[in-house]
Design an enzyme around this catalytic site. Structure first.
Site, PDB file in Angstrom:
ATOM      1  N   LYS A 100      16.289  28.050 -23.646  1.00 30.86           N
ATOM      2  CA  LYS A 100      15.087  27.604 -24.351  1.00 30.86           C
ATOM      3  C   LYS A 100      14.369  28.801 -24.960  1.00 30.86           C
ATOM      4  CE  LYS A 100      13.762  25.869 -20.513  1.00 30.86           C
ATOM      5  NZ  LYS A 100      13.155  25.149 -19.369  1.00 30.86           N
ATOM      6  N   THR A 133       0.810  23.119 -22.146  1.00 26.15           N
ATOM      7  CA  THR A 133       2.264  23.224 -22.028  1.00 26.15           C
ATOM      8  C   THR A 133       2.726  23.420 -20.590  1.00 26.15           C
ATOM      9  OG1 THR A 133       2.131  25.602 -22.453  1.00 26.15           O
ATOM     10  CG2 THR A 133       2.494  24.166 -24.360  1.00 26.15           C
ATOM     11  N   GLY A 149       4.263  22.791 -17.266  1.00 24.89           N
ATOM     12  CA  GLY A 149       5.206  21.803 -16.769  1.00 24.89           C
ATOM     13  C   GLY A 149       6.228  21.356 -17.793  1.00 24.89           C
ATOM     14  N   THR A 150       6.252  22.011 -18.942  1.00 30.11           N
ATOM     15  CA  THR A 150       7.178  21.602 -19.991  1.00 30.11           C
ATOM     16  C   THR A 150       8.636  21.781 -19.556  1.00 30.11           C
ATOM     17  OG1 THR A 150       5.540  22.538 -21.494  1.00 30.11           O
ATOM     18  CG2 THR A 150       7.584  21.770 -22.466  1.00 30.11           C
ATOM     19  N   GLY A 151       8.917  22.883 -18.881  1.00 28.54           N
ATOM     20  CA  GLY A 151      10.293  23.157 -18.482  1.00 28.54           C
ATOM     21  C   GLY A 151      10.837  22.150 -17.492  1.00 28.54           C
ATOM     22  N   CYS A 152      10.049  21.850 -16.451  1.00 33.69           N
ATOM     23  CA  CYS A 152      10.551  20.899 -15.456  1.00 33.69           C
ATOM     24  C   CYS A 152      10.612  19.494 -16.044  1.00 33.69           C
ATOM     25  CB  CYS A 152       9.687  20.920 -14.202  1.00 33.69           C
ATOM     26  SG  CYS A 152       7.968  20.491 -14.459  1.00 33.69           S
TER      27      CYS A 152
END
Length: 553
Positions: A230, A263, A265-268
């Site tokens: 990412k 943003t 918590g976007t990854g999880c």
């Protein structure tokens, strides 16, 4: 699971494929199905397929840390899976004291507790996909892998969480070797951001898209079947760019950046959505694309939400909070008294009198309408949607419910208070499933049988008629006052009378004095007049007089 400062995730509006000379394991078979690596690759393999006869509920198990601020971690995983229509169970590895300012405390659960949680879920609940987030110890990783050998699942999605948003270390450097040697070879996809990618590859710097492709290939060499690097923090790109690599082809996924602080918590969330789509039977690349579109939608929707005082706030997985933030939702629940004077707009009448939908609605509310329905049969969908949005704002200012006739899509798009459908339109039960439990649903009924069914299907009220002949609907069979009475007596929900009602006969309708009859709905009586507000006011006064007289009697 936990994101880094200023992380802006990217989304797939442009997808470019680059061929690789590497001939590693294939992520997809010749039919596009996702073939998943088994726990023991030399012995067996598993395949996720879309079996229309399989009624099992898709199930994701997330193994991650708890975020007390609920922006990331277990809480984000639960919300993301729920939003994607997938059941999500949990194994909590750590409990963090965390908010928009950072992480104040991390309490790691015992390895015995994690093992017990894993066995409890995996031994009973037929998990399809496991998604990992915060794994704070080497032993915990090995416990997870041992559990998956005992209870195989269809896919393992690894979000390699090592550092929190504020820079707090959540997994020590010693765990990196375990990730590389043990966890990644078991993964069907790994989803690191640039900092996590750098850590896994020994601290290399990633500054260009070419660097990301090289890094994706290097990570793939460690064993995961698919890699998604990412690139939201990539300094050299004006766009947000991600690189997906399946061992054969590179896919460059681009979109413009969404400028927002929300943003966290976007990854999880992205990893959980990928897991959810895999559990539903999607191929890996399709799962990645759908997940990224979902995250793009919630980021765009949530960019004006303000929760917490820190630099990075959470976003709204359910696309609901913005209504409250903007004070745009009607806070009161539906009341039978809302049906007292029900104004139904008509596109032909608006055109005849040279007025817009919004002008008609404003005038009706000014005159005393207690609920408004937009019944517009002419014009383009786009124009109707824009008008409906404007009417929603007008009605919310006056705390008047606004419903859309027939068009569930328009009602959802403009966030109307509800929908009214006819007997030949979309079934009430289907409408309820689409609009949710909070919206108002009305249904047209002519018979006691239809009235009982409306209640059973989940409608909030009935529009019964036409009571008298009317020109607004062709070939509309009238039921008269007797038919209206029969419907009201059979109904278990409120009824509004409709069809040919005007100043001359509205009092007669209300004087029926029958249970459940709450008001009258009118079209021509107010909208086929020069002054809508004045005609609405006259009718409102007449209805009030009828109620007063009934009480006195």
């Amino acid at each position: 699971m936990f994101t880094f400062p200023n992380f802006l995730i990217d989304y797939p509006q442009i997808c470019t494929t680059f061929s690789s000379k590497q001939t590693g394991r294939q992520g997809f078979d010749q039919f596009g199905a996702l073939t998943l690596k088994a726990i023991m690759p030399e012995e067996k393999s598993l395949t996720i397929t879309n079996d229309s006869n399989n009624k099992k509920t898709p199930h994701v198990l997330t193994v991650a840390g708890s975020d007390s601020g609920a922006g990331a971690g277990i809480q984000a995983d639960l919300k993301a899976c729920a939003a994607r229509g997938v059941y999500c169970s949990t194994v909590i590895t750590a409990v963090t004291a965390q908010n928009t300012l950072g992480v104040q405390d991390v309490s790691i659960l015992s390895e015995e507790s994690v093992a017990a949680q894993l066995k409890s879920v995996l031994s009973d609940m037929r998990v399809d996909v496991v998604k990992t987030g915060m794994l704070p110890s080497i032993t915990m990783v090995k416990i997870l892998l041992d559990s998956l050998k005992q209870y195989p699942v269809q896919a393992l999605v690894v979000d390699p969480v090592m550092v929190s948003t504020s820079g707090d270390v959540l997994a020590g450097p010693s765990i990196l070797d375990t990730f590389r040697k043990d966890l990644l070879p078991m993964a069907d996809i790994v989803t690191p951001n640039l900092k996590e990618t750098s850590a896994l590859l020994g601290g290399i710097q990633l500054e260009t898209i070419s660097d990301m492709r090289s890094a994706a290939k290097s990570l793939h060499d460690m064993g995961p079947r698919n890699v998604l690097v990412k690139g939201g923090d990539l300094p050299s790109s004006s766009d947000a760019v991600d690189i997906f690599f399946n061992g054969k082809d590179f896919y460059e996924l681009r979109s413009s950046r969404i400028q927002t602080r929300n943003t966290h918590g976007t990854g999880c969330t992205l990893a959980s959505c990928i897991a959810a789509e895999l559990a539903k039977g999607s191929s890996m690349l399709s799962a990645v694309k759908v997940a990224k579109r979902y995250v793009e939608s919630v980021l765009e929707y949530s960019k004006s939400i303000n929760i917490g005082n820190g630099a990075q706030g959470p976003f709204d997985h359910g696309l609901k909070l913005k209504r409250s933030v903007c004070n745009s939702s009607r806070m009161q629940v539906f009341e039978p008294s809302d049906l007292f004077l029900y104004a139904v707009t008509d596109s032909k009448m608006n055109k005849k009198w040279g007025r817009s939908i919004t002008d008609a609605v404003k005038a009706a509310i000014e005159g005393g309408a207690t609920i408004v329905q937009l019944r517009e049969k002419e014009g383009e969908t786009g124009e109707f949607l824009e008008s409906a949005k404007a009417c929603v704002e007008i009605c919310r200012l006056h705390n008047i419910p606004l419903l859309i006739n027939d068009r569930v899509d328009i009602a959802l798009a403009c966030d109307a208070d509800g929908v009214h459908v006819g007997q030949s339109d979309m079934p009430v039960a289907t409408v309820r499933a689409l609009v949710g439990p909070d919206k108002i649903i009305g249904v047209s009924c002519k018979t006691p049988e239809q009235a009982l069914k409306a209640w059973g299907d989940g409608a909030d009220y009935i529009g019964s008629g036409g009571v008298f002949p009317t020109n607004t609907k062709a070939n509309n069979r009238t039921i008269g006052l007797d038919g209206l009475r029969d419907v009201c007596l059979a109904s278990k929900i409120p009824v509004v009378a409709i069809g040919g009602i005007n100043l001359g006969n509205a009092k007669e309708v209300m004087e029926l004095g029958v249970v459940n009859l709450e008001g009258v709905a009118v079209v021509s009586a107010v909208f086929d007049r020069e002054c809508v507000a004045e005609e609405t006011r006259k009718l409102h006064d007449l209805l009030k007089e009828s109620v007063v007289e009934k009480v006195m009697v």
